[in-house]
Design a protein around this motif. Structure first.
Motif, PDB file in Angstrom:
ATOM      1  N   MET A   1       0.834  -1.181   0.000  1.00  0.00           N
ATOM      2  CA  MET A   1       0.000   0.000   0.000  1.00  0.00           C
ATOM      3  C   MET A   1       0.880   1.245   0.000  1.00  0.00           C
ATOM      4  SD  MET A   1      -3.205   0.685   2.432  1.00  0.00           S
ATOM      5  CE  MET A   1      -2.921   2.003   3.563  1.00  0.00           C
ATOM      6  N   ARG A   2       0.542   2.187  -0.812  1.00  0.00           N
ATOM      7  CA  ARG A   2       1.344   3.394  -0.962  1.00  0.00           C
ATOM      8  C   ARG A   2       0.753   4.533  -0.134  1.00  0.00           C
ATOM      9  NH1 ARG A   2       4.444   4.200  -6.080  1.00  0.00           N
ATOM     10  NH2 ARG A   2       5.666   6.003  -5.573  1.00  0.00           N
ATOM     11  N   GLN A   3       1.611   5.245   0.582  1.00  0.00           N
ATOM     12  CA  GLN A   3       1.161   6.389   1.377  1.00  0.00           C
ATOM     13  C   GLN A   3       1.046   7.622   0.492  1.00  0.00           C
ATOM     14  OE1 GLN A   3       4.072   6.830   4.500  1.00  0.00           O
ATOM     15  NE2 GLN A   3       2.554   6.285   6.004  1.00  0.00           N
ATOM     16  N   LYS A   4       0.023   8.421   0.741  1.00  0.00           N
ATOM     17  CA  LYS A   4      -0.127   9.684   0.032  1.00  0.00           C
ATOM     18  C   LYS A   4       0.492  10.784   0.872  1.00  0.00           C
ATOM     19  CE  LYS A   4      -3.348  12.762  -2.135  1.00  0.00           C
ATOM     20  NZ  LYS A   4      -4.714  13.010  -2.546  1.00  0.00           N
ATOM     21  N   MET A   5       1.355  11.579   0.251  1.00  0.00           N
ATOM     22  CA  MET A   5       1.972  12.696   0.946  1.00  0.00           C
ATOM     23  C   MET A   5       1.352  13.990   0.428  1.00  0.00           C
ATOM     24  SD  MET A   5       5.950  11.642   1.482  1.00  0.00           S
ATOM     25  CE  MET A   5       6.473  12.347  -0.025  1.00  0.00           C
ATOM     26  N   VAL A   6       1.017  14.877   1.359  1.00  0.00           N
ATOM     27  CA  VAL A   6       0.439  16.175   1.030  1.00  0.00           C
ATOM     28  C   VAL A   6       1.464  17.245   1.363  1.00  0.00           C
ATOM     29  CG1 VAL A   6      -1.433  17.776   1.555  1.00  0.00           C
ATOM     30  CG2 VAL A   6      -1.865  15.308   1.551  1.00  0.00           C
ATOM     31  N   VAL A   7       1.755  18.107   0.406  1.00  0.00           N
ATOM     32  CA  VAL A   7       2.694  19.210   0.639  1.00  0.00           C
ATOM     33  C   VAL A   7       1.999  20.269   1.478  1.00  0.00           C
ATOM     34  CG1 VAL A   7       4.111  20.994  -0.414  1.00  0.00           C
ATOM     35  CG2 VAL A   7       3.861  18.779  -1.557  1.00  0.00           C
ATOM     36  N   LEU A   8       2.560  20.544   2.652  1.00  0.00           N
ATOM     37  CA  LEU A   8       2.011  21.579   3.531  1.00  0.00           C
ATOM     38  C   LEU A   8       2.658  22.935   3.275  1.00  0.00           C
ATOM     39  CD1 LEU A   8       1.852  19.610   6.897  1.00  0.00           C
ATOM     40  CD2 LEU A   8       0.015  19.994   5.243  1.00  0.00           C
ATOM     41  N   SER A   9       3.961  22.906   2.959  1.00  0.00           N
ATOM     42  CA  SER A   9       4.681  24.158   2.767  1.00  0.00           C
ATOM     43  C   SER A   9       5.977  23.893   2.006  1.00  0.00           C
ATOM     44  CB  SER A   9       5.005  24.777   4.123  1.00  0.00           C
ATOM     45  OG  SER A   9       5.734  25.965   3.965  1.00  0.00           O
ATOM     46  N   THR A  10       6.365  24.855   1.197  1.00  0.00           N
ATOM     47  CA  THR A  10       7.643  24.808   0.487  1.00  0.00           C
ATOM     48  C   THR A  10       8.237  26.203   0.510  1.00  0.00           C
ATOM     49  OG1 THR A  10       6.887  23.049  -0.976  1.00  0.00           O
ATOM     50  CG2 THR A  10       8.785  24.280  -1.698  1.00  0.00           C
ATOM     51  N   THR A  11       9.535  26.268   0.789  1.00  0.00           N
ATOM     52  CA  THR A  11      10.222  27.554   0.764  1.00  0.00           C
ATOM     53  C   THR A  11      11.642  27.353   0.252  1.00  0.00           C
ATOM     54  OG1 THR A  11      10.717  29.548   2.037  1.00  0.00           O
ATOM     55  CG2 THR A  11      11.067  27.453   3.154  1.00  0.00           C
ATOM     56  N   ARG A  12      12.191  28.401  -0.275  1.00  0.00           N
ATOM     57  CA  ARG A  12      13.572  28.344  -0.768  1.00  0.00           C
ATOM     58  C   ARG A  12      14.465  29.090   0.215  1.00  0.00           C
ATOM     59  NH1 ARG A  12      10.498  27.139  -4.653  1.00  0.00           N
ATOM     60  NH2 ARG A  12      11.126  26.235  -6.614  1.00  0.00           N
ATOM     61  N   VAL A  13      15.628  28.494   0.495  1.00  0.00           N
ATOM     62  CA  VAL A  13      16.581  29.093   1.426  1.00  0.00           C
ATOM     63  C   VAL A  13      17.963  29.080   0.799  1.00  0.00           C
ATOM     64  CG1 VAL A  13      15.277  28.453   3.501  1.00  0.00           C
ATOM     65  CG2 VAL A  13      16.985  26.885   2.595  1.00  0.00           C
ATOM     66  N   LYS A  14      18.810  29.962   1.279  1.00  0.00           N
ATOM     67  CA  LYS A  14      20.190  30.003   0.808  1.00  0.00           C
ATOM     68  C   LYS A  14      20.896  28.709   1.211  1.00  0.00           C
ATOM     69  CE  LYS A  14      24.304  32.832   0.827  1.00  0.00           C
ATOM     70  NZ  LYS A  14      24.954  34.045   1.305  1.00  0.00           N
ATOM     71  N   LYS A  15      21.657  28.158   0.312  1.00  0.00           N
ATOM     72  CA  LYS A  15      22.364  26.911   0.554  1.00  0.00           C
ATOM     73  C   LYS A  15      23.337  27.071   1.728  1.00  0.00           C
ATOM     74  CE  LYS A  15      25.312  23.653  -1.937  1.00  0.00           C
ATOM     75  NZ  LYS A  15      25.974  23.423  -3.240  1.00  0.00           N
ATOM     76  N   ALA A  16      23.264  26.124   2.652  1.00  0.00           N
ATOM     77  CA  ALA A  16      24.173  26.099   3.799  1.00  0.00           C
ATOM     78  C   ALA A  16      24.623  24.658   4.018  1.00  0.00           C
ATOM     79  CB  ALA A  16      23.479  26.639   5.042  1.00  0.00           C
ATOM     80  N   GLN A  17      25.829  24.496   4.475  1.00  0.00           N
ATOM     81  CA  GLN A  17      26.440  23.173   4.573  1.00  0.00           C
ATOM     82  C   GLN A  17      25.706  22.226   5.528  1.00  0.00           C
ATOM     83  OE1 GLN A  17      30.593  23.320   5.394  1.00  0.00           O
ATOM     84  NE2 GLN A  17      30.814  21.125   5.535  1.00  0.00           N
ATOM     85  N   ASP A  18      25.235  22.709   6.661  1.00  0.00           N
ATOM     86  CA  ASP A  18      24.655  21.824   7.683  1.00  0.00           C
ATOM     87  C   ASP A  18      23.128  21.824   7.730  1.00  0.00           C
ATOM     88  OD1 ASP A  18      27.160  20.988   8.451  1.00  0.00           O
ATOM     89  OD2 ASP A  18      27.324  22.416  10.090  1.00  0.00           O
ATOM     90  N   LEU A  36       6.835  14.900   7.488  1.00  0.00           N
ATOM     91  CA  LEU A  36       8.066  14.544   6.803  1.00  0.00           C
ATOM     92  C   LEU A  36       8.652  15.823   6.234  1.00  0.00           C
ATOM     93  CD1 LEU A  36       9.882  12.221   5.627  1.00  0.00           C
ATOM     94  CD2 LEU A  36       8.453  12.387   3.595  1.00  0.00           C
ATOM     95  N   PHE A  37       9.955  15.983   6.353  1.00  0.00           N
ATOM     96  CA  PHE A  37      10.639  17.183   5.890  1.00  0.00           C
ATOM     97  C   PHE A  37      11.616  16.806   4.788  1.00  0.00           C
ATOM     98  CE2 PHE A  37       9.222  17.693  10.158  1.00  0.00           C
ATOM     99  CZ  PHE A  37       8.699  18.969  10.197  1.00  0.00           C
ATOM    100  N   GLY A  38      11.678  17.631   3.759  1.00  0.00           N
ATOM    101  CA  GLY A  38      12.563  17.356   2.638  1.00  0.00           C
ATOM    102  C   GLY A  38      13.445  18.543   2.321  1.00  0.00           C
ATOM    103  N   LEU A  39      14.591  18.240   1.716  1.00  0.00           N
ATOM    104  CA  LEU A  39      15.548  19.274   1.334  1.00  0.00           C
ATOM    105  C   LEU A  39      16.180  18.858   0.010  1.00  0.00           C
ATOM    106  CD1 LEU A  39      16.933  21.887   2.382  1.00  0.00           C
ATOM    107  CD2 LEU A  39      18.717  20.420   3.298  1.00  0.00           C
TER     108      LEU A  39
END
Length: 56
Positions: A1-18, A36-39
């Motif tokens: 069974m596949r889980q459905k993911m709903v996007v709650l928010s997306t933002t762009r940030v300056k690239k940082a190493q950590d 769930l958080f993605g980058l």
């Protein structure tokens, strides 16, 4: 069974190493709340990262 993911928010940030460490900590801490958080690198700008929050 596949889980459905709903996007709650997306933002762009300056690239940082950590930044991935913050995303990793959020995923470990808040997985019980079905979050769930993605980058990812922005496709058009290598100096920008896209941070996304999903509900699973």
């Amino acid at each position: 069974m596949r889980q459905k993911m709903v996007v709650l928010s997306t933002t762009r940030v300056k690239k940082a190493q950590d930044t991935y460490k913050i995303v990793n900590a959020l995923n470990r801490t808040l997985k019980e709340q079905d979050l769930l958080f993605g980058l990812a690198l922005d496709d058009k700008d290598n100096d920008t990262m896209v941070f996304s929050i999903y509900r699973t």
